[in-house]
Structures are given as C-alpha cells and as structure tokens.
Scaffold this motif. Structure first.
Motif, short mmCIF file in Angstrom:
data_model
loop_
_atom_site.label_atom_id
_atom_site.label_comp_id
_atom_site.label_asym_id
_atom_site.label_seq_id
_atom_site.Cartn_x
_atom_site.Cartn_y
_atom_site.Cartn_z
N MET A 83 0.66 -1.07 0.04
CA MET A 83 0.05 0.06 -0.07
C MET A 83 0.92 1.24 0.00
O MET A 83 1.97 1.36 0.68
N ARG A 84 0.57 2.19 -0.70
CA ARG A 84 1.00 3.60 -0.76
C ARG A 84 0.82 4.33 0.70
O ARG A 84 -0.22 4.44 0.88
N GLN A 85 2.02 4.38 1.24
CA GLN A 85 1.59 4.77 2.68
C GLN A 85 2.56 5.88 3.41
O GLN A 85 2.61 6.27 4.62
N HIS A 86 2.99 6.76 2.28
CA HIS A 86 4.06 7.80 2.79
C HIS A 86 3.19 8.80 3.66
O HIS A 86 4.06 9.47 4.30
N ASP A 87 1.92 8.85 3.36
CA ASP A 87 1.14 9.93 4.43
C ASP A 87 0.34 9.38 5.36
O ASP A 87 -0.41 10.07 6.00
N LEU A 88 0.79 7.97 5.85
CA LEU A 88 -0.04 7.64 6.84
C LEU A 88 0.77 7.36 8.13
O LEU A 88 1.89 6.75 7.86
N ILE A 90 2.04 4.85 11.18
CA ILE A 90 2.22 3.29 11.33
C ILE A 90 1.06 2.44 11.75
O ILE A 90 0.78 1.53 11.63
N SER A 91 0.36 3.26 12.90
CA SER A 91 -0.60 2.49 13.42
C SER A 91 -1.85 2.57 12.45
O SER A 91 -2.71 1.68 12.66
N GLU A 92 -1.86 3.28 11.56
CA GLU A 92 -3.19 3.55 10.29
C GLU A 92 -2.90 1.99 9.54
O GLU A 92 -3.67 1.45 9.25
N VAL A 93 -1.54 1.93 9.09
CA VAL A 93 -1.27 0.58 8.44
C VAL A 93 -1.49 -0.33 8.87
O VAL A 93 -1.98 -1.23 8.46
N GLN A 94 -1.01 -0.51 10.53
CA GLN A 94 -1.31 -1.76 11.13
C GLN A 94 -2.82 -2.11 11.43
O GLN A 94 -3.35 -2.99 11.07
N ALA A 140 -10.25 0.05 5.09
CA ALA A 140 -9.95 1.45 5.02
C ALA A 140 -10.99 2.56 5.55
O ALA A 140 -10.55 3.42 6.22
N ALA A 141 -12.25 2.38 5.48
CA ALA A 141 -13.26 2.94 6.10
C ALA A 141 -12.94 3.00 7.71
O ALA A 141 -13.16 4.02 8.35
N HIS A 142 -12.82 1.91 8.28
CA HIS A 142 -12.55 1.93 9.73
C HIS A 142 -11.23 2.62 10.13
O HIS A 142 -11.51 3.28 11.27
N VAL A 143 -10.30 2.82 9.37
CA VAL A 143 -9.09 3.78 9.78
C VAL A 143 -9.28 5.12 8.92
O VAL A 143 -8.28 5.81 9.37
N HIS A 144 -10.19 5.38 8.37
CA HIS A 144 -10.36 6.51 7.52
C HIS A 144 -9.52 6.76 6.52
O HIS A 144 -8.98 8.06 6.49
N ILE A 145 -8.86 5.84 6.01
CA ILE A 145 -7.94 6.06 4.74
C ILE A 145 -8.79 6.29 3.41
O ILE A 145 -9.65 5.47 3.17
N LYS A 146 -8.40 7.32 2.96
CA LYS A 146 -9.14 7.83 1.62
C LYS A 146 -8.48 7.18 0.32
O LYS A 146 -7.21 6.77 0.28
N ASP A 147 -9.28 6.94 -0.61
CA ASP A 147 -8.80 6.43 -2.03
C ASP A 147 -7.96 5.28 -1.81
O ASP A 147 -6.95 4.97 -2.27
N ILE A 148 -8.40 4.17 -1.10
CA ILE A 148 -7.72 2.89 -0.97
C ILE A 148 -7.40 2.13 -2.34
O ILE A 148 -6.40 1.66 -2.50
N SER A 149 -8.43 2.22 -3.34
CA SER A 149 -8.19 1.57 -4.57
C SER A 149 -6.93 2.44 -5.39
O SER A 149 -6.17 1.46 -5.98
N GLY A 150 -6.75 3.41 -5.15
CA GLY A 150 -5.31 4.32 -5.60
C GLY A 150 -4.19 3.77 -4.89
O GLY A 150 -2.98 4.02 -5.36
#
Length: 199
Positions: A83-88, A90-94, A140-150
């Motif tokens: 996953m592209r995670q440069h702006d997330l 570590i806790s969000e990725v986990q 993604a919705a649970h963690v509030h991550i936007k544009d998960i498909s991208g």
C-alpha cells in the motif's frame, strides 16, 4: 348420451361414457385409497437417498480445516506492505492490515478445504482492479484511509490452503506470497529457494 355415474360409497365411483353406438368406455375413479375393510390408507415414502451405497463427501469443512490463519496473515501483510503509505501513520497501516486480516478470515470461514485447496478459491480471492474488494473498502473506512483503490496495486490474490498467490496487473506470472512455509518470491513466479537452486 350423457355419462352414467354410480358409486359404492367407499370413495370410488364408476363412470360410463358412450363414445359411439358400438363402443363404450368404463372408468373407475378413486378419490381416496381404502383397504378391503373400508379403512383409509395413508402413504409413507422411504427416505430419499439418490446416492445409496456411495460415500457422501463432506460439504462443510471440519473445525480443524478452518485453520487458515497463516495464509490470511500472509495475504494481509502483503497488501499492507504494498500500500502507498507515505502520508499514513504506522498505526493506520497496522489497523488496515488487521481489518484486511479479519475480513479475509471471515470470508474463509466455511470455505476452507485443505484436501481440496482450489475449491472455493474464487470466493476467497481479494481483488483491487476496476473496483476494490469490499474487505479493502471496509478496512480503509474503519481507519479513515481515503482512496484505497489508488493506494493498493492493481492485482488479484488467491488465498488457498497452503498457498497464497497474487497476479499483478502487468505481471507475467502469479507471484507466490506464501507456499506452505516458504514465503517470498520473484516476479516470474518462482520462490526464492527455487531461484537459489538454479544458480
């Protein structure tokens, strides 16, 4: 000539019909089955067994067959690592990885057959292509991550007993993510141990 009806009172009736002057047909109609003493009979059919004498295959997996935790963990870890995670954080990725793991574990429940690894493979697959898999969307919705498909690579993953493989959009061969204890592979589909043996 109109039909002539007569009855005996036991639930049967006789009807005669004259079709032509030289021919006649007699029909006996029974409205209920009765024995010789006038007692109404009830019918009971034997149990229907279309495969009598053959062993039935178990259509639902046993509780021991539900141990898909290693394959599910490998699959979830692969998606979160790609996953592209440069702006997330570590806790969000986990948290995303945990959500994918829980969602895939639920999907595998009742659809995990170690003796028939490809059975149910499509049901257990994870897809991020034209649309994103509902498991990714929920995590993604649970963690509030936007544009998960991208954020995820365009790929299809199959989580099967003893094997997890992923086909990337531009990949030539499926990549082996997990193979019964040997995780990691090259982009041509061979595991790293196979590659070492060929050198």
């Amino acid at each position: 000539m109109p039909p002539h009806a007569s009855g005996t009172g036991s639930g049967s009736a006789t009807t005669s019909l004259t079709i032509a002057p030289s021919a006649s047909i007699t029909m006996q109609l029974k409205s209920a089955a009765v024995d010789g003493n006038g007692v109404r009979l009830t019918a009971q059919a034997a149990e229907f067994t279309p495969t009598k004498g053959t062993k039935k295959s178990n259509r639902t997996p046993s509780k021991a067959a539900q141990d898909c935790s290693e394959e599910v963990a490998q699959a979830a870890q692969w998606w979160s690592s790609k996953m592209r995670q440069h702006d997330l954080a570590i806790s969000e990725v986990q948290a995303f990885e945990t959500g994918v793991r829980n969602g895939l574990m639920n999907r595998c429940t009742g659809h995990w057959y170690p003796t028939e690894p490809l059975r149910g493979s499509g049901h257990r697959s994870l897809v991020n292509d034209i649309s994103s898999d509902p498991i990714f969307l929920a995590a993604a919705a649970h963690v509030h991550i936007k544009d998960i498909s991208g954020r995820l690579p365009r790929a299809v993953m199959w989580a099967n007993p003893g094997s997890v493989k992923v086909q990337l959009e531009n990949g030539r061969y499926p990549e082996t993510v997990y193979n019964g204890g040997n995780s990691g592979s090259t982009s041509d589909g061979t595991t790293s141990s196979e590659e070492d043996d060929s050198l």
